[in-house]
Motif scaffolding. Sequence first.
Motif, PDB file in Angstrom:
ATOM      1  N   ILE A   1      -0.972  53.961  77.242  1.00  0.00           N
ATOM      2  CA  ILE A   1      -1.973  53.780  78.296  1.00  0.00           C
ATOM      3  C   ILE A   1      -3.376  53.925  77.722  1.00  0.00           C
ATOM      4  O   ILE A   1      -4.281  53.147  78.055  1.00  0.00           O
ATOM      5  CB  ILE A   1      -1.730  54.769  79.448  1.00  0.00           C
ATOM      6  CG1 ILE A   1      -0.455  54.393  80.200  1.00  0.00           C
ATOM      7  CG2 ILE A   1      -2.934  54.822  80.394  1.00  0.00           C
ATOM      8  CD1 ILE A   1      -0.010  55.413  81.221  1.00  0.00           C
ATOM      9  N   GLY A   2      -3.576  54.883  76.830  1.00  0.00           N
ATOM     10  CA  GLY A   2      -4.883  55.076  76.202  1.00  0.00           C
ATOM     11  C   GLY A   2      -5.296  53.879  75.369  1.00  0.00           C
ATOM     12  O   GLY A   2      -6.448  53.431  75.433  1.00  0.00           O
ATOM     13  N   ILE A   3      -4.358  53.331  74.614  1.00  0.00           N
ATOM     14  CA  ILE A   3      -4.669  52.159  73.784  1.00  0.00           C
ATOM     15  C   ILE A   3      -4.983  50.952  74.659  1.00  0.00           C
ATOM     16  O   ILE A   3      -5.936  50.207  74.393  1.00  0.00           O
ATOM     17  CB  ILE A   3      -3.509  51.877  72.801  1.00  0.00           C
ATOM     18  CG1 ILE A   3      -3.456  52.982  71.747  1.00  0.00           C
ATOM     19  CG2 ILE A   3      -3.668  50.510  72.151  1.00  0.00           C
ATOM     20  CD1 ILE A   3      -2.244  52.933  70.849  1.00  0.00           C
ATOM     21  N   MET A   4      -4.192  50.753  75.730  1.00  0.00           N
ATOM     22  CA  MET A   4      -4.455  49.627  76.629  1.00  0.00           C
ATOM     23  C   MET A   4      -5.814  49.775  77.309  1.00  0.00           C
ATOM     24  O   MET A   4      -6.542  48.790  77.472  1.00  0.00           O
ATOM     25  CB  MET A   4      -3.339  49.506  77.673  1.00  0.00           C
ATOM     26  CG  MET A   4      -2.029  49.003  77.098  1.00  0.00           C
ATOM     27  SD  MET A   4      -0.785  48.638  78.338  1.00  0.00           S
ATOM     28  CE  MET A   4      -0.506  50.249  79.053  1.00  0.00           C
ATOM     29  N   THR A   5      -6.179  50.990  77.688  1.00  0.00           N
ATOM     30  CA  THR A   5      -7.479  51.224  78.313  1.00  0.00           C
ATOM     31  C   THR A   5      -8.606  50.939  77.322  1.00  0.00           C
ATOM     32  O   THR A   5      -9.612  50.312  77.680  1.00  0.00           O
ATOM     33  CB  THR A   5      -7.566  52.679  78.819  1.00  0.00           C
ATOM     34  OG1 THR A   5      -6.495  52.916  79.726  1.00  0.00           O
ATOM     35  CG2 THR A   5      -8.897  52.949  79.489  1.00  0.00           C
TER      36      THR A   5
END
Length: 65
Positions: A47-51
């Motif tokens: 989720i952090g990478i996608m954000t």
Amino acid sequence: MVQFYPSSWYTTMEPSNKDELIAQFREEMHEEIEEAIEHHEFKMTQIGIMTLVAFLGILALSLKF
């Protein structure tokens, strides 16, 4: 995965093997919790990478136009 058994399967524990069974249960729970934590950390990293990618994409678009 935690399994639930019918009450007819329950038996009283002998004092001699109660400590062993409790230790085994605790070890199984520890392993399950560790696996769940690792899975959660992996999901949060994704989720952090996608954000970050979305933020950089929006930033790049704003600089382009």
